[in-house]
Design an enzyme around this catalytic site. Structure first.
Site, PDB file in Angstrom:
ATOM      1  N   SER A 176       0.892  -1.049   0.097  1.00  0.00           N
ATOM      2  CA  SER A 176       0.060  -0.048  -0.094  1.00  0.00           C
ATOM      3  C   SER A 176       0.722   1.213  -0.076  1.00  0.00           C
ATOM      4  O   SER A 176       0.338   2.265  -0.417  1.00  0.00           O
ATOM      5  CB  SER A 176      -1.012  -0.013   1.248  1.00  0.00           C
ATOM      6  OG  SER A 176      -0.141  -0.042   2.337  1.00  0.00           O
ATOM      7  N   HIS A 204      -5.314  -3.847  -2.615  1.00  0.00           N
ATOM      8  CA  HIS A 204      -5.227  -2.758  -3.357  1.00  0.00           C
ATOM      9  C   HIS A 204      -4.905  -3.317  -4.833  1.00  0.00           C
ATOM     10  O   HIS A 204      -4.833  -2.620  -5.610  1.00  0.00           O
ATOM     11  CB  HIS A 204      -3.989  -2.016  -3.108  1.00  0.00           C
ATOM     12  CG  HIS A 204      -4.178  -1.158  -1.895  1.00  0.00           C
ATOM     13  ND1 HIS A 204      -4.583   0.125  -1.838  1.00  0.00           N
ATOM     14  CD2 HIS A 204      -3.744  -1.545  -0.702  1.00  0.00           C
ATOM     15  CE1 HIS A 204      -4.508   0.792  -0.506  1.00  0.00           C
ATOM     16  NE2 HIS A 204      -4.187  -0.393   0.287  1.00  0.00           N
ATOM     17  N   LYS A 235     -12.174   0.256  -1.761  1.00  0.00           N
ATOM     18  CA  LYS A 235     -11.127   0.959  -2.690  1.00  0.00           C
ATOM     19  C   LYS A 235     -11.501   0.616  -3.936  1.00  0.00           C
ATOM     20  O   LYS A 235     -12.528   1.473  -4.293  1.00  0.00           O
ATOM     21  CB  LYS A 235      -9.868   0.028  -2.214  1.00  0.00           C
ATOM     22  CG  LYS A 235      -9.426   0.432  -1.024  1.00  0.00           C
ATOM     23  CD  LYS A 235      -8.119  -0.465  -0.735  1.00  0.00           C
ATOM     24  CE  LYS A 235      -7.513  -0.017   0.784  1.00  0.00           C
ATOM     25  NZ  LYS A 235      -8.115  -0.483   1.802  1.00  0.00           N
TER      26      LYS A 235
END
Length: 386
Positions: A176, A204, A235
């Site tokens: 990240s 992610h 996300k």
């Protein structure tokens, strides 16, 4: 003689002073639509969080099913819409089953707490997310951290582990703070040689990587290679919550023993509906993913032309490592004055001396937004040279 209340006050004041003295004090920005800005700090990689179709799905489900789930999944909070979402997430990732949790942090704590104890061994990448590190600590599991993306170091550590001890290798999928990607195939092969399970947190990568937006693990690495897959919904999918995907035995075990699952109110049904809408768009609109990767390539080409110190990342996370905290804050404040919000990441989130601007790109960024960012970064360079 000091009272205990005084001791607590002094303890907190010392901690605050120490953090402030190193330019590390964090502040929450309160944002509104009155003073608009271009967001290069969030994780809305596909631009779905602002898509009106997600908002409409959430509102309709809230009106029909209520604003909240009212109870935990094991009491009376597990609704048919949760069941549908779990099936869709299992399909997306190529797993037999998936289990919803409230946040990615809670998902990682829940898995590690439910699977591990002082009689297990955990091996983690040195740059893993804090929730993975904290999960092993909560479980009181002996834990070693191998050098970042270094399979040889992991091999050495695993070779020294007792043969009769359950062993778990844990890694982020996309890291990240650096934006680089784990060698999932290499991790899986190394874990298999030592009869270890592999857990990947693909928070992610989900929605961003993979042929179907199924992440850096997804269908390319089945549940025999990666028995434990964690993903988040807040996300690239633009909603909120998280999930764990794996085989029947794993999911049944988590339902019974993962405390963050057992003792938490279920996800609001409107959020589940918004996530289902996001999964529909992920499937029907692959051009979002293609546009995101075009944005990444455009930004990297121009940033490298400017001589900016980019990290080696092919993902939406594009760190510019500036070194010290004060320099990072100067650049971030200059960008803010230009109407651009970026992440100013300092120790202890990253190692001391590795402070950075964490720029995140989205399919929603147009040419004008990208040009404004690059121009403002060039201005930061010129200001330093003046």
């Amino acid at each position: 003689m000091h009272s205990r209340t005084d001791l607590w006050s002094k303890r907190l004041a010392r901690a605050a002073e120490q953090r402030r003295s190193h330019d590390g004090w964090r502040q929450r920005p309160t944002l509104s639509d009155v003073a608009p800005f271009i967001d290069f700090a969030g994780n809305d990689y596909l631009g779905l969080a602002d898509d009106p179709r997600l908002a409409q799905a959430q509102a309709q489900a809230a009106r029909r099913l209520g604003a909240g789930a009212k109870a935990s999944h094991l009491v009376s909070g597990h609704l048919e819409i949760h069941e549908r979402l779990e099936r869709r997430l299992a399909e997306l990732t190529g797993r037999p089953r998936a289990l919803l949790l409230s946040t990615g942090y809670m998902a990682n704590l829940g898995v590690l707490q439910a699977l591990c104890d002082r009689h297990t061994r955990v091996f983690q990448d040195r740059l893993n997310h804090a929730s993975l590190i904290d999960g092993a600590r909560l479980a009181e599991a002996p834990s070693r951290r191998f050098h970042h993306r270094d399979l040889d170091d992991l091999e050495r550590l695993l070779a020294r582990a007792p043969d009769d001890t359950p062993t778990l290798v844990v890694s982020d999928g996309v890291f990240s703070m650096d934006g680089d990607v784990a060698d999932v195939g290499g991790l899986a092969a190394t874990a298999r040689r030592h009869d270890a399970w592999l857990m990947i947190d693909d928070a992610h990568g989900l929605g961003v990587l993979g042929e179907h937006g199924d992440g850096c693990v997804g269908r390319a690495h089945d549940h025999h290679q990666v028995p434990i897959l964690v993903g988040t919904l807040g996300k690239a999918l633009g909603s909120a919550g998280a999930f764990v995907a794996g085989d029947e035995m794993l999911i049944d075990h988590l339902i019974q023993f993962a405390r963050p699952y057992v003792y938490t109110t279920a996800q609001p049904p409107g959020v589940a509906a918004a996530t289902l809408a996001a999964l529909d768009l992920l499937e029907r609109e692959p051009e979002r993913r293609a546009r995101l990767h075009e944005r990444i390539a455009d930004f990297r080409r121009e940033a490298l032309r400017l001589g900016l110190p980019l990290a080696d990342s092919r993902t939406p996370i594009q760190p510019i490592v500036l070194g010290d905290n004060a320099r990072v804050m100067r650049w971030a404040q200059s960008l803010a004055r230009a109407g651009l919000r970026v992440g100013a990441i300092r120790a202890p989130t990253v190692p001391k001396g590795k402070a950075r601007l964490r720029i995140t790109l989205s399919a929603a960024h147009d040419d004008d937004a990208l040009d404004a960012l690059l121009e403002a970064l060039a201005d930061c360079q010129r200001e330093e040279r003046a």
